[in-house]
Design a protein around this motif. Structure first.
Motif, short mmCIF file in Angstrom:
data_model
loop_
_atom_site.label_atom_id
_atom_site.label_comp_id
_atom_site.label_asym_id
_atom_site.label_seq_id
_atom_site.Cartn_x
_atom_site.Cartn_y
_atom_site.Cartn_z
N PRO A 1 0.91 -1.30 -0.19
CA PRO A 1 0.12 0.26 -0.33
C PRO A 1 1.34 1.04 -0.31
O PRO A 1 1.76 1.42 0.70
N GLY A 2 0.38 1.79 -0.58
CA GLY A 2 1.24 3.49 -0.88
C GLY A 2 2.51 3.52 -1.75
O GLY A 2 3.10 4.45 -1.98
N CYS A 3 2.94 2.07 -2.39
CA CYS A 3 4.26 1.86 -3.52
C CYS A 3 3.45 2.34 -4.74
O CYS A 3 2.33 2.61 -5.16
N THR A 4 4.54 3.48 -5.40
CA THR A 4 3.78 3.93 -6.82
C THR A 4 4.31 3.36 -8.15
O THR A 4 4.11 3.59 -9.18
N HIS A 5 4.43 2.07 -7.58
CA HIS A 5 4.47 1.28 -9.19
C HIS A 5 3.49 1.03 -9.41
O HIS A 5 3.93 0.92 -11.26
N GLY A 6 2.97 0.72 -8.55
CA GLY A 6 0.92 0.16 -9.58
C GLY A 6 0.49 1.59 -10.67
O GLY A 6 0.02 1.43 -11.72
N ILE A 7 1.01 2.85 -9.70
CA ILE A 7 0.45 4.08 -10.85
C ILE A 7 1.99 4.12 -11.59
O ILE A 7 0.79 4.81 -13.25
N THR A 8 2.91 3.90 -12.38
CA THR A 8 3.80 3.79 -12.84
C THR A 8 3.02 3.03 -13.68
O THR A 8 3.08 3.52 -15.52
N HIS A 9 2.67 1.86 -13.69
CA HIS A 9 2.56 0.35 -14.35
C HIS A 9 1.54 0.75 -15.27
O HIS A 9 1.08 0.66 -16.83
N ARG A 10 0.51 1.02 -14.80
CA ARG A 10 -0.84 2.44 -15.21
C ARG A 10 -0.55 3.56 -16.25
O ARG A 10 -0.73 2.99 -18.03
N LEU A 11 -0.08 4.06 -16.44
CA LEU A 11 0.82 5.03 -16.91
C LEU A 11 1.62 4.77 -18.27
O LEU A 11 1.00 4.78 -19.61
N VAL A 12 2.43 3.59 -18.30
CA VAL A 12 3.13 3.14 -18.64
C VAL A 12 1.58 1.80 -20.37
O VAL A 12 2.23 2.46 -21.83
N ALA A 13 1.13 1.63 -19.37
CA ALA A 13 -0.42 0.29 -20.02
C ALA A 13 -0.43 1.99 -20.77
O ALA A 13 -1.30 1.32 -22.03
N GLU A 14 -1.32 2.71 -20.53
CA GLU A 14 -1.70 4.19 -21.40
C GLU A 14 -1.62 4.27 -22.22
O GLU A 14 -2.00 4.61 -23.26
N VAL A 15 0.22 4.89 -22.01
CA VAL A 15 0.87 4.86 -22.94
C VAL A 15 0.74 4.40 -24.32
O VAL A 15 0.52 4.71 -25.21
N LEU A 16 1.16 3.22 -23.73
CA LEU A 16 1.23 2.10 -25.30
C LEU A 16 -0.05 2.14 -25.85
O LEU A 16 0.08 1.77 -27.05
N MET B 1 15.28 7.15 -21.48
CA MET B 1 15.20 6.76 -20.32
C MET B 1 13.85 7.50 -19.43
O MET B 1 14.55 9.36 -19.52
N ILE B 2 13.21 7.57 -18.50
CA ILE B 2 12.25 7.98 -17.67
C ILE B 2 13.14 7.35 -16.18
O ILE B 2 12.50 6.40 -15.97
N GLU B 3 13.65 8.80 -15.63
CA GLU B 3 13.77 8.27 -14.26
C GLU B 3 12.51 8.63 -13.44
O GLU B 3 12.14 10.01 -13.69
N ILE B 4 11.97 7.84 -12.68
CA ILE B 4 10.30 8.02 -11.87
C ILE B 4 11.01 8.07 -10.32
O ILE B 4 11.35 6.88 -9.66
N LEU B 5 10.44 9.23 -10.36
CA LEU B 5 11.19 9.74 -8.40
C LEU B 5 9.76 8.48 -7.98
O LEU B 5 8.46 9.12 -7.83
N SER B 6 10.09 7.60 -7.18
CA SER B 6 9.03 7.06 -6.71
C SER B 6 8.98 6.56 -4.51
O SER B 6 9.63 6.30 -4.11
N THR B 7 8.21 6.27 -4.32
CA THR B 7 7.50 5.91 -2.93
C THR B 7 8.03 4.24 -2.26
O THR B 7 7.43 3.84 -3.56
N CYS B 8 8.38 4.10 -1.25
CA CYS B 8 8.17 3.33 -0.47
C CYS B 8 8.30 2.98 0.77
O CYS B 8 8.68 3.08 1.77
N PRO B 9 6.20 3.06 1.10
CA PRO B 9 6.73 2.99 2.80
C PRO B 9 6.89 2.41 3.84
O PRO B 9 7.30 2.18 4.60
#
Length: 249
Positions: free
Chosen positions: A20-35, A206-214
């Motif tokens: 919970p709170g990890c932003t991997h999931g949001i990034t997955h969604r963004l990549v999927a939407e772009v593709l 390359m896109i570097e994404i600053l992400s969270t790790c609660p």
């Protein structure tokens, strides 16, 4: 009733395993939407890493390949050279890309391989117990640095975007963040541009994404967003670091 939001068809119907709170999931969604928006989903090939996103191949509705730890850029290079018309991308964390895989990403970028890398920087090893990573900040506590990162022992945190931007091979490098809605929207634009450059055969992106790790940071999800903003942004400034069409720092 007219739907206002739908899950991208580039994601399978399966819950993410992320904390919970990890932003991997949001990034997955963004990549999927772009593709999906670019119409390259069925012709894309993703390369999953070793780390928190080691199971990325279970979530994306496209061909996926699992790489050995840190070797995703080398695997992606081979795939792209065999299938030059396919969109090939890697999805890597800071332990995978900036530690064991440093040489792989440096040489893929130096060669100007026409692939796209999504680089998740959460300043810690997430999957394996919260150890200090190459990107862990000065003074930041981790399981292997309980008193905080000591620069006299561990050296300085690695700034990957700045480092790779000095090479001649990359076409586009940008650092974005996931700490609020405004920056998430900006991140999607950057991801889309990176993939567009690949389809235009401009070279390595390359896109570097600053992400969270609660979990690794040992804070609540809301506090993790604030911690990223207060601590990571000053050391890892956002922006375009390389753009062969202009606009770099």
């Amino acid at each position: 009733m007219q739907p206002v939001f739908r899950k991208s068809e580039m994601l399978v119907d399966k819950p993410f395993h992320y904390c919970p709170g990890c932003t991997h999931g949001i990034t997955h969604r963004l990549v999927a939407e772009v593709l999906e928006e670019l119409g390259v989903g069925t012709s894309s090939v993703g390369v999953a890493p070793v780390g928190c996103s080691v199971l990325a191949y279970e979530y994306f509705n496209c061909d996926m390949h699992e790489a050995a730890h840190g070797r995703a850029p080398a695997v992606a290079t081979g795939i792209k050279r065999v299938l030059p018309d396919n969109v090939v991308w890697t999805y890597q964390g800071d332990g995978d890309l900036a530690s064991i895989g440093t040489a792989e990403i440096v040489h893929a970028a130096a060669r100007g391989e026409n692939i796209t890398t999504i680089f998740i920087n959460n300043a810690i090893y997430g999957m394996t117990g919260g150890q200090m990573a190459p990107t862990t900040l000065e003074g930041q506590k981790a399981s292997t640095s309980p008193l905080g990162r000591d620069l006299s022992v561990a050296g300085y945190p690695l700034k990957v975007s700045e480092m790779l931007s000095q090479l001649d091979g990359p076409a586009y490098i940008e650092r974005v963040s996931m700490h609020d809605v405004k920056h998430i929207r900006a991140a999607k634009k950057a991801i889309k541009k990176a993939f567009e450059y690949q389809t235009q055969k401009k070279g390595f992106t390359m896109i570097e994404i600053l992400s969270t790790c609660p979990t690794g940071w040992k804070v609540t999800p809301p506090a993790a967003m604030k911690w990223l903003e207060d601590n990571m942004l000053p050391y890892y400034p956002l922006g375009v670091y390389k753009d062969i069409d202009g606009g770099a720092k």
